[in-house]
Design an enzyme around this catalytic site. Sequence first.
Site, PDB file in Angstrom:
ATOM      1  N   GLN A 185      -3.602 -10.444   7.923  1.00  0.00           N
ATOM      2  CA  GLN A 185      -4.421 -11.612   8.257  1.00  0.00           C
ATOM      3  C   GLN A 185      -4.185 -12.018   9.716  1.00  0.00           C
ATOM      4  O   GLN A 185      -3.070 -11.921  10.223  1.00  0.00           O
ATOM      5  CB  GLN A 185      -4.127 -12.774   7.311  1.00  0.00           C
ATOM      6  CG  GLN A 185      -2.712 -13.264   7.384  1.00  0.00           C
ATOM      7  CD  GLN A 185      -2.477 -14.493   6.507  1.00  0.00           C
ATOM      8  OE1 GLN A 185      -1.394 -15.008   6.465  1.00  0.00           O
ATOM      9  NE2 GLN A 185      -3.490 -14.958   5.811  1.00  0.00           N
ATOM     10  N   CYS A 241       9.764  14.643  -8.120  1.00  0.00           N
ATOM     11  CA  CYS A 241      10.105  15.229  -6.815  1.00  0.00           C
ATOM     12  C   CYS A 241      11.455  15.937  -6.872  1.00  0.00           C
ATOM     13  O   CYS A 241      11.639  17.005  -6.297  1.00  0.00           O
ATOM     14  CB  CYS A 241      10.115  14.154  -5.730  1.00  0.00           C
ATOM     15  SG  CYS A 241       8.438  13.626  -5.294  1.00  0.00           S
ATOM     16  N   CYS A 265       3.547   8.476  -5.522  1.00  0.00           N
ATOM     17  CA  CYS A 265       4.237   9.746  -5.288  1.00  0.00           C
ATOM     18  C   CYS A 265       3.187  10.849  -5.140  1.00  0.00           C
ATOM     19  O   CYS A 265       2.388  11.075  -6.045  1.00  0.00           O
ATOM     20  CB  CYS A 265       5.151  10.067  -6.461  1.00  0.00           C
ATOM     21  SG  CYS A 265       5.709  11.789  -6.422  1.00  0.00           S
ATOM     22  N   ARG A 304       0.858  -1.189   0.000  1.00  0.00           N
ATOM     23  CA  ARG A 304       0.000   0.000   0.000  1.00  0.00           C
ATOM     24  C   ARG A 304       0.893   1.236   0.000  1.00  0.00           C
ATOM     25  O   ARG A 304       2.099   1.139   0.150  1.00  0.00           O
ATOM     26  CB  ARG A 304      -0.971   0.008   1.181  1.00  0.00           C
ATOM     27  CG  ARG A 304      -0.304   0.084   2.546  1.00  0.00           C
ATOM     28  CD  ARG A 304      -1.341   0.188   3.680  1.00  0.00           C
ATOM     29  NE  ARG A 304      -0.688  -0.021   4.965  1.00  0.00           N
ATOM     30  CZ  ARG A 304      -1.314  -0.074   6.137  1.00  0.00           C
ATOM     31  NH1 ARG A 304      -2.621   0.047   6.203  1.00  0.00           N
ATOM     32  NH2 ARG A 304      -0.646  -0.264   7.249  1.00  0.00           N
ATOM     33  N   CYS A 358      11.499  10.499  -6.734  1.00  0.00           N
ATOM     34  CA  CYS A 358      11.304  10.248  -8.164  1.00  0.00           C
ATOM     35  C   CYS A 358      11.730  11.498  -8.946  1.00  0.00           C
ATOM     36  O   CYS A 358      11.976  12.547  -8.357  1.00  0.00           O
ATOM     37  CB  CYS A 358       9.842   9.902  -8.431  1.00  0.00           C
ATOM     38  SG  CYS A 358       8.764  11.330  -8.371  1.00  0.00           S
ATOM     39  N   GLU A 372      -7.976   5.769  14.501  1.00  0.00           N
ATOM     40  CA  GLU A 372      -7.635   4.365  14.770  1.00  0.00           C
ATOM     41  C   GLU A 372      -7.140   4.288  16.202  1.00  0.00           C
ATOM     42  O   GLU A 372      -6.226   5.026  16.582  1.00  0.00           O
ATOM     43  CB  GLU A 372      -6.515   3.879  13.839  1.00  0.00           C
ATOM     44  CG  GLU A 372      -6.954   3.646  12.421  1.00  0.00           C
ATOM     45  CD  GLU A 372      -5.806   3.138  11.543  1.00  0.00           C
ATOM     46  OE1 GLU A 372      -4.796   2.633  12.083  1.00  0.00           O
ATOM     47  OE2 GLU A 372      -5.916   3.277  10.319  1.00  0.00           O
ATOM     48  N   GLU A 398      -3.148   7.695   6.814  1.00  0.00           N
ATOM     49  CA  GLU A 398      -1.810   7.845   7.387  1.00  0.00           C
ATOM     50  C   GLU A 398      -0.796   8.279   6.327  1.00  0.00           C
ATOM     51  O   GLU A 398       0.112   7.529   5.953  1.00  0.00           O
ATOM     52  CB  GLU A 398      -1.362   6.552   8.074  1.00  0.00           C
ATOM     53  CG  GLU A 398      -2.184   6.236   9.315  1.00  0.00           C
ATOM     54  CD  GLU A 398      -1.603   5.102  10.145  1.00  0.00           C
ATOM     55  OE1 GLU A 398      -0.830   4.298   9.601  1.00  0.00           O
ATOM     56  OE2 GLU A 398      -1.928   5.023  11.340  1.00  0.00           O
TER      57      GLU A 398
HETATM   58  C1  GLA Z   1      -1.941   1.528  10.640  1.00  0.00           C
HETATM   59  C2  GLA Z   1      -2.931   1.574   9.486  1.00  0.00           C
HETATM   60  C3  GLA Z   1      -4.009   0.557   9.581  1.00  0.00           C
HETATM   61  C4  GLA Z   1      -3.478  -0.767  10.069  1.00  0.00           C
HETATM   62  C5  GLA Z   1      -2.804  -0.560  11.381  1.00  0.00           C
HETATM   63  C6  GLA Z   1      -2.354  -1.883  11.972  1.00  0.00           C
HETATM   64  O1  GLA Z   1      -2.243   2.326  11.703  1.00  0.00           O
HETATM   65  O2  GLA Z   1      -3.512   2.834   9.287  1.00  0.00           O
HETATM   66  O3  GLA Z   1      -4.592   0.399   8.306  1.00  0.00           O
HETATM   67  O4  GLA Z   1      -2.594  -1.278   9.155  1.00  0.00           O
HETATM   68  O5  GLA Z   1      -1.693   0.268  11.188  1.00  0.00           O
HETATM   69  O6  GLA Z   1      -1.809  -1.724  13.233  1.00  0.00           O
HETATM   70 ZN    ZN Z   2       7.960  11.628  -6.264  1.00  0.00          ZN
END
Ligand code: GLA
Ligand code: ZN
Length: 682
Positions: free
Chosen positions: A364, A164, A115, A111, A161, A313, A150
């Site tokens: 998982q 940038c 850029c 994930r 890159c 979170e 995040e």
């Molecule tokens: C980060 C992410 C979440 C998840 C948690 C797991 O905070 O934002 O999607 O991956 O970590 O602890």
């Molecule tokens: Zn870049």
Amino acid sequence: MLKEEGMKMKYGVSYYPEHKDQAEIGHDIALMKELGVNLARMGEFAWCKFEPREGEYDFAWLDPVIEQLGENGIQTIVCTPTACPPAWLVEKHPEILYVDNRGVARPFGGRRHYCYNNPVYREYSRRIAEAVAAHYGDNPYVYAFQIDNELAQEGTGRCRCPVCREKFQRWLEAKYGTITELNRRMGTIFWGQVYDHFGQIHPPVNTIEPNTAQAIPAYFENPSLRLDFERFCSESNIEYQNIQRDAIKAYTDKPTTTNATGLATNSIDYYRAFQNLDVYAFDYYPNLREGMISSFPYAHARGVCNKDFWLLEFVSGGGHGLWGSGRLQPYPGALRQAAVHAFAAGADLVAHFQFRTFPFGAEQLNYAIVDIDGIPRRRFYEMQAAAKDLRQLGLTLKNSYFENEVAVLFDYDSLWALKIKPIAKDFDYAHFCGEFYHQLTRLGVGVDVISFDHDLDKYKVVIVPAPMIMSEAFKRRLKQYVYNGGVLLSTFLAGVKNLDNLGITESLPCGLTDLFGIRVGEVEPVVESTAAAVTLDTGTGCARGMNRYWAETLEPNGAELIGTYTGNFREGIGVISKNSYGKGTAYYLGTGLEPDLLKTLLKRVVEEGGVAGLPFAVPEGVEVLVRKYNHQNLYCIFNFCKEPAAVELERAYHDVLRGAAVDGLAELPPKGYLFLLEEGWD
Ligand code: GLA
Ligand code: ZN
């Protein structure tokens, strides 16, 4: 004016309906209803569902879930899914991929592989944010919007890159005007690094962001260029976020924000990042098995926007984990306590991560509120109990706020400068700021954490830990604050560098020798074998403890020495000073102190400032957060110990949760909490 019933705090979970079939979703929603929560957060990784093929938007998978949740009293935070550019987009535009400090492009398959400066990706991101907001902007079951997930997490905030690189060169050109000026202000003559033109400049490879390896295992690059790269990347991430913010706000007035990662871990300047967002929001995963939950990140969070914050979170428990090992399960009672504690510390919304254990993917089997089999167990019941208490506490918390008399100042330039050029192996700027916060909390003193730009006048005591980079304007404001009667405590490294991250060719603390009435002589790191005893004059006696991190010797120049080195070759040399300046007092602490001695020093400093403490004593392991309700004190008391604790009250209080008077000895079970209101309750 007091707020009324109906303005409930939001409490809930992250949820991933894109993983599930209708039967499972039905089962989960029934459980959520049983939990008694009113919030779900969804969609942040589901671009491939929202836009399965370019330009073909699909909301049919999410609409009924939002509806079903809404009918059960659960509102949704819809997230834009830009943390996960889909396969079709990466296939068509591989140039959008993130390039790390080794020049390696992060491929599709994890994930955050994008850029944030890439114009193509910015346009795709704008479009998907717009599509999401256009579809959900006036849905009554949608409570708010989250942008991305995040930003900069997992080492994705310092892209190198070609886009940038060129943009950084233009950024420098706009800042410095000419290459001659850049060479002068960065001191590039050192090691013969003088540039002929901006096109020769590479982004530094030695990153300070977490989860990235040093490309060259040393600190060989120009520190001024490195600091500018931090600022440039922080600004670029904020620009990227604000493109989405504007796209969303064109369709809705609903609160829009993004989830920061704790204090500063991803090196985005959150003071700037949240200027255009509606509320500061962050993610927090404290240890619920051992010790106390640090409320320092909460104090920082309150200071970013000067109001309540959201926890998008929040820890849910233990089991398997994402970061290379599993996570411990909470101690009994700790999850319930943690949720209530977060609200008492200023949260207005908390969503645990996450509802039910995933069978697949990189996460998982990981921690969740409900285990993989969908059977509620103790974490579920603790959350349910927290939800019940929160319903009872809601209005009292909604109508109360913090009015602290002490501020600890926290600054991103100093944070970055100290990561670029660390002073000691075990020194961490954010942690060091937290030490002052924690010792003040042990004294029963409430603390705000604020930026260097924040107004200081309302505080009786201001503490500036390791302010390595200070602007001239900030120095003037500190002097004015003390001159007008404020009490200031600064530590070692004050004003060592200017905003260009260059040392200043003056006596330390640069530009502040009159304020503190001292000059700094020798400086060095403290290693285990050189830790020295420090003797502190407490005002009524003497206290002694060991030093840590960094040691400076103080040459008094008007100040009184109230702390000296003891028992080594620096015997009798000053390390803590006190100086009268105008109507106020300026303390300088030339070294780090072990906790008990720091607490003793801080006691002296807050007494000088006339700061009110608690009216009752609390044992170690118990934290009291003091809020104001109708000009009365509301004491939120948390026993983090595994044993019961008792507080000897000096008068009668109203126990908000039990709805009864309490007097004499107030008892708290292990991991228990108590909300006591002074009076004025009917
Ligand atoms: C980060 C992410 C979440 C998840 C948690 C797991 O905070 O934002 O999607 O991956 O970590 O602890
Ligand atoms: Zn870049």
